[in-house]
Design an enzyme around this catalytic site. Sequence first.
Site, PDB file in Angstrom:
ATOM      1  N   CYS A 279       6.297  36.214  64.311  1.00  0.00           N
ATOM      2  CA  CYS A 279       5.636  35.460  65.394  1.00  0.00           C
ATOM      3  C   CYS A 279       4.398  34.776  64.843  1.00  0.00           C
ATOM      4  CB  CYS A 279       5.230  36.391  66.537  1.00  0.00           C
ATOM      5  SG  CYS A 279       6.529  37.461  67.151  1.00  0.00           S
TER       6      CYS A 279
ATOM      7  N   CYS B 297       4.298  31.265  63.050  1.00  0.00           N
ATOM      8  CA  CYS B 297       4.218  30.042  63.857  1.00  0.00           C
ATOM      9  C   CYS B 297       2.995  30.022  64.764  1.00  0.00           C
ATOM     10  CB  CYS B 297       5.468  29.889  64.719  1.00  0.00           C
ATOM     11  SG  CYS B 297       6.967  29.578  63.773  1.00  0.00           S
TER      12      CYS B 297
ATOM     13  N   HIS C  54       6.454  43.970 102.265  1.00  0.00           N
ATOM     14  CA  HIS C  54       5.269  43.537 101.524  1.00  0.00           C
ATOM     15  C   HIS C  54       4.496  42.389 102.169  1.00  0.00           C
ATOM     16  CE1 HIS C  54       6.021  46.355  98.324  1.00  0.00           C
ATOM     17  NE2 HIS C  54       7.267  45.939  98.230  1.00  0.00           N
TER      18      HIS C  54
ATOM     19  N   CYS D 253      13.713  48.368  93.500  1.00  0.00           N
ATOM     20  CA  CYS D 253      13.514  47.965  94.903  1.00  0.00           C
ATOM     21  C   CYS D 253      14.851  47.645  95.559  1.00  0.00           C
ATOM     22  CB  CYS D 253      12.612  46.731  94.993  1.00  0.00           C
ATOM     23  SG  CYS D 253      10.857  47.110  94.858  1.00  0.00           S
TER      24      CYS D 253
END
Lengths: 286, 193
Positions: free
Chosen positions: A101, A104, A206, A247
């Site tokens: 990573c 770059c 919610h 959920c």
Amino acid sequence: MGSRVLRNLKGRGLKFAAWAGAVAVAGLLSVAAVAEPDGRTEAVKPPSPDHPYPELWSGSHFAAKGTQEMQDDDIENPAMSWYDVGQELWSKREGEANKSCQDCHGDAAKSMKNVGATYPIYYAPWKKLINVENRINLCREKFMKAPPWKYESDDMLGMTIYVKNQSRGVPVNVNIDGPAKPFFEKGKAFYEQRRGQLDFACSNCHTKYWGQKIRMDTLSQGQSNGFPTYRLKWQKPGSLHRRFVACNSLVRSTPFKPGSDEYVDLELYLAWRGQGLPVETPSVRH
Amino acid sequence: MSFTGVRDWLDWDLTGLSIAAVLIAAIAGPAIAEQKKKTSCISGETNEIVTYKIEKGENLPAAIPKPLNGKRGNPEKGVEWMVSRRQGNCIACHEVTKIKEKIKDGDLDTLQKYGFHGNLAPTLDGVADRYNEAELRMIVVDAKRAFPDFDTSMPAYHRTLGLERVLGDCDGLVILSASRVEDIVAFLATLKD
């Protein structure tokens, strides 16, 4: 395992030094600093008058004090072991291209500074949204020529935590206009769709009832600014999509796959519901 | 073999049923396999839907005058289904003083079982003063039908149609069987101020 422990200790020692330094600097700055609402002790104002919430509260507002303290202390926060995994992987060269990573993106503290606050984004070549996990695997496959990580693997969780942590404290600021708009609308529709044998939409709990008790639990606003979160119940960090699966299953509905388009669209909509809340990754929840 | 099919076989193993039972299932074919599939959603008994007739109520636009299974329920059992997290879990949202009274002082078991009432829905204290038995039955069976003008969150405990993406094992089943609905209605009918 031994090396992991050693690395953690080393990482934490350095982190402690950095932390002690930060405290000293913060002490000097605090005189001039204007406290921004953190969504925990003070509500964040919603981005527009038509926003679903009159005030925004992070999940940490509803967490027990001990859980909040665990999150705030990098030495106590159990998810920081995964941060360490991500930090190590950042500079590890992999794949046929033998790239890391870092090759770059350089210093993550600079290059990843706002990523955690602005994803998911519209990715033109795929004509759809991608989240941080999608982006990580895209880089691995396309540029590193390395195999993708599994969505809920320690490596993926570690890198996601490491990347999003670079935005810690940065207010969530996702773009929902332009080409992202139709995907945002899909996410909104998902949020409002009743599903499962119990026939609940996300909004049924919610939007309408946050702050109220459902059996032993206090319903939060279901904000996503702390993910991946270390859930004490899971005894490890989990992705936002793992939370979606939980959920959906709770209302006895067939969940979608983590990383699926449906969940990434929902992720954008959810981020907008918390637009302005500071990124807390990695948070701790019970 | 489908995913649920594999799960069924695993369930057979887990429930410790004998190989003979599995053989019978294999010979008897779909009937028994089907029945097994339907138990794994609720972990107890099969919850088949029964037919019922809806009429106009006194205080509500809809009511179900006759018991779903033709029998009067047992209010004591009703309490058990109301507190069970896998069954009604009514107290997740509703407070019921009469159920709280079952908590023994300093006893964690009864606190865990009968305590921790939610507060996001109206209390059920005095609910029998507000609605008659036929209406209470309608509310438990399908609250959306009982309160068409109010966007209620309450699940329909005895309805299978019009649901989205129901988990495989639960699909086509009701949350509460007819007799359990009647047990709960019998208890609710005692809640007078």
